[in-house]
Design a protein around this motif. Structure first.
Motif, short mmCIF file in Angstrom:
data_model
loop_
_atom_site.label_atom_id
_atom_site.label_comp_id
_atom_site.label_asym_id
_atom_site.label_seq_id
_atom_site.Cartn_x
_atom_site.Cartn_y
_atom_site.Cartn_z
N ARG A 45 1.23 -1.87 -0.01
CA ARG A 45 -0.24 0.21 0.27
C ARG A 45 0.89 1.28 0.12
NH1 ARG A 45 -1.07 4.52 1.82
NH2 ARG A 45 0.57 3.75 3.58
N GLU A 46 0.89 2.00 -0.49
CA GLU A 46 1.27 3.47 -1.05
C GLU A 46 0.64 5.11 -1.54
OE1 GLU A 46 4.42 3.94 -3.39
OE2 GLU A 46 3.55 2.28 -4.56
N SER A 47 0.28 5.44 -1.84
CA SER A 47 -0.03 6.89 -2.30
C SER A 47 0.68 7.03 -3.84
CB SER A 47 -0.37 8.29 -1.57
OG SER A 47 -0.67 7.86 -0.12
N ARG A 93 0.32 9.39 -7.16
CA ARG A 93 -0.06 10.69 -7.75
C ARG A 93 0.23 10.46 -8.89
NH1 ARG A 93 1.85 10.74 -2.93
NH2 ARG A 93 0.46 11.91 -0.81
N GLN A 144 -4.48 19.91 -7.45
CA GLN A 144 -4.22 18.84 -7.07
C GLN A 144 -4.20 17.74 -8.48
OE1 GLN A 144 -3.60 16.73 -3.29
NE2 GLN A 144 -5.29 17.79 -3.17
N TYR A 198 -3.10 15.22 -10.55
CA TYR A 198 -3.97 14.01 -10.49
C TYR A 198 -5.26 13.54 -10.55
CZ TYR A 198 -1.85 15.01 -6.18
OH TYR A 198 -1.36 15.83 -5.08
N TYR A 252 -7.92 1.84 -1.04
CA TYR A 252 -5.97 1.79 -1.11
C TYR A 252 -5.97 0.22 -1.46
CZ TYR A 252 -3.89 6.44 -0.02
OH TYR A 252 -3.08 7.38 0.13
N VAL A 307 -4.78 7.79 -4.41
CA VAL A 307 -3.98 8.71 -3.11
C VAL A 307 -5.17 9.09 -2.68
CG1 VAL A 307 -3.73 10.46 -4.64
CG2 VAL A 307 -2.61 10.76 -2.86
N ALA A 308 -5.10 9.09 -0.84
CA ALA A 308 -6.44 9.58 0.40
C ALA A 308 -6.51 11.43 -0.49
CB ALA A 308 -6.44 9.20 0.94
N ILE A 309 -7.39 11.93 -0.34
CA ILE A 309 -7.04 13.79 -0.75
C ILE A 309 -7.67 13.89 0.48
CG2 ILE A 309 -7.17 15.84 -2.04
CD1 ILE A 309 -6.18 14.01 -4.58
N GLY A 310 -7.21 14.91 1.50
CA GLY A 310 -7.93 15.31 2.11
C GLY A 310 -8.07 16.86 2.03
N ALA A 311 -7.48 17.61 1.41
CA ALA A 311 -6.76 19.10 0.85
C ALA A 311 -7.87 19.68 -0.38
CB ALA A 311 -5.55 19.32 0.76
N TYR A 371 -13.24 12.92 1.48
CA TYR A 371 -12.77 11.78 0.80
C TYR A 371 -12.48 11.86 -1.31
CZ TYR A 371 -8.76 9.49 3.91
OH TYR A 371 -8.08 9.50 4.79
C1 FMN Z 1 -6.34 12.67 6.22
C2 FMN Z 1 -5.90 12.67 4.57
C3 FMN Z 1 -5.52 13.25 3.79
C4 FMN Z 1 -4.82 13.47 3.18
N1 FMN Z 1 -4.34 14.54 2.01
C5 FMN Z 1 -3.93 14.48 0.73
C6 FMN Z 1 -3.67 15.59 -0.52
O1 FMN Z 1 -5.20 16.37 0.19
N2 FMN Z 1 -3.25 15.53 -1.06
C7 FMN Z 1 -2.14 14.34 -1.14
O2 FMN Z 1 -1.56 14.03 -2.57
N3 FMN Z 1 -1.98 13.35 -0.87
C8 FMN Z 1 -2.71 13.47 0.63
N4 FMN Z 1 -2.79 12.16 1.54
C9 FMN Z 1 -2.02 11.55 1.31
C10 FMN Z 1 -0.66 10.88 2.71
O3 FMN Z 1 0.08 12.13 1.79
C11 FMN Z 1 0.24 10.43 2.71
O4 FMN Z 1 -0.39 8.81 2.78
C12 FMN Z 1 1.54 9.94 3.27
O5 FMN Z 1 2.83 11.05 2.31
C13 FMN Z 1 1.94 8.79 3.51
O6 FMN Z 1 2.69 7.94 1.88
P1 FMN Z 1 1.74 7.41 1.81
O7 FMN Z 1 0.45 7.17 1.91
O8 FMN Z 1 2.47 6.58 0.20
O9 FMN Z 1 2.68 6.39 2.23
C14 FMN Z 1 -3.37 12.48 3.09
C15 FMN Z 1 -3.54 11.02 3.85
C16 FMN Z 1 -4.75 11.25 4.61
C17 FMN Z 1 -4.66 10.25 5.95
#
Ligand code: FMN
Length: 204
Positions: A27-29, A31, A118, A120, A161, A172-176, A196
């Motif tokens: 599992r990883e994010s 983009r 963003q 992506y 994920y 990727v989880a986007i919260g922003a 999300y």
């Molecule tokens: C609540 C939450 C909000 C997040 N919002 C964003 C976001 O807006 N944009 C983004 O690119 N990644 C976002 N992420 C992903 C994190 O940046 C990412 O999980 C973190 O850098 C660790 O990397 P990994 O998921 O590859 O392990 C978010 C993750 C969480 C849990």
């Protein structure tokens, strides 16, 4: 919400080719995506993981405090992005594993703008947007229900994920993002609060 014909998704598979442990380990994010459509069965699988029901009971794939089920899932689909599904915003009906067209048109660019550009978000075939109707949980639990809703969306997000990875896809989880702008882009009533945005596609 506007009513129109439902798109019945292919039944989700409950036997995958990747062991759960491998999906967790990988599992990883993601983009960076290539522009390639996804199949209906891949979308079906992702939605089932997010909020579907098992075939043996009404249990959902994600737990819910007091079974109040505050989450509603929307799919933002681009043109020629999912096999036999045209561009638009769709609502996922977990009870019969179908989609209802909510708004016609490709809103990925608008959605990306509402999420601090963003990019992506408009590069992927689909974005899964998880919203909550807080009142369903707050009615029972008062202000503590807010915590429960937030915990619950985390469960759904993690399932997306893991399911994406198991299918050779990424997310990727986007919260922003600006809540009100996302709500406007999705043409949603005030009771729906976006929590999300999860772009899903094939990793580059
Ligand atoms: C609540 C939450 C909000 C997040 N919002 C964003 C976001 O807006 N944009 C983004 O690119 N990644 C976002 N992420 C992903 C994190 O940046 C990412 O999980 C973190 O850098 C660790 O990397 P990994 O998921 O590859 O392990 C978010 C993750 C969480 C849990």
């Amino acid at each position: 919400m506007s009513q129109s014909a439902q798109i019945h998704l292919p039944p989700p598979s409950q036997k995958g080719v990747m062991p759960l442990e491998e999906a967790i380990a990988r599992r990883e994010s993601i983009r960076n995506f290539i522009s390639q459509p996804i199949s209906q069965s891949q979308l079906s699988q992702i939605l089932w993981a997010a909020q579907g029901t098992s075939d043996t009971s009404w249990n959902r794939t994600v737990p819910s405090a007091g079974a109040t089920y505050p989450l509603e899932v929307f799919v933002v689909c681009g043109a020629n992005c999912v096999e036999k599904i045209s561009e638009g915003i769709y609502h996922y009906n977990n009870d019969n594993h179908s989609l209802t067209l909510h708004h016609r048109g490709d809103v990925r660019l608008e959605l990306a703008r509402a999420a601090l550009d963003q990019e992506y978000i408009y590069e992927v075939p689909v974005n899964i947007v998880i919203c909550a109707v807080y009142e369903r949980t707050l009615r029972r639990y008062g202000s503590r229900g807010e915590r429960y809703v937030h915990i619950e969306v985390g469960h759904a997000g993690q399932n997306i994920y893991l399911q994406a990875i198991a299918l050779g896809l990424g997310t990727v989880a986007i919260g922003a993002f600006y809540d009100e702008s996302v709500r406007e882009v999705l043409r949603l009533d005030k009771q729906y609060r976006p929590l999300y945005i999860m772009p899903v596609g094939r990793p580059a």
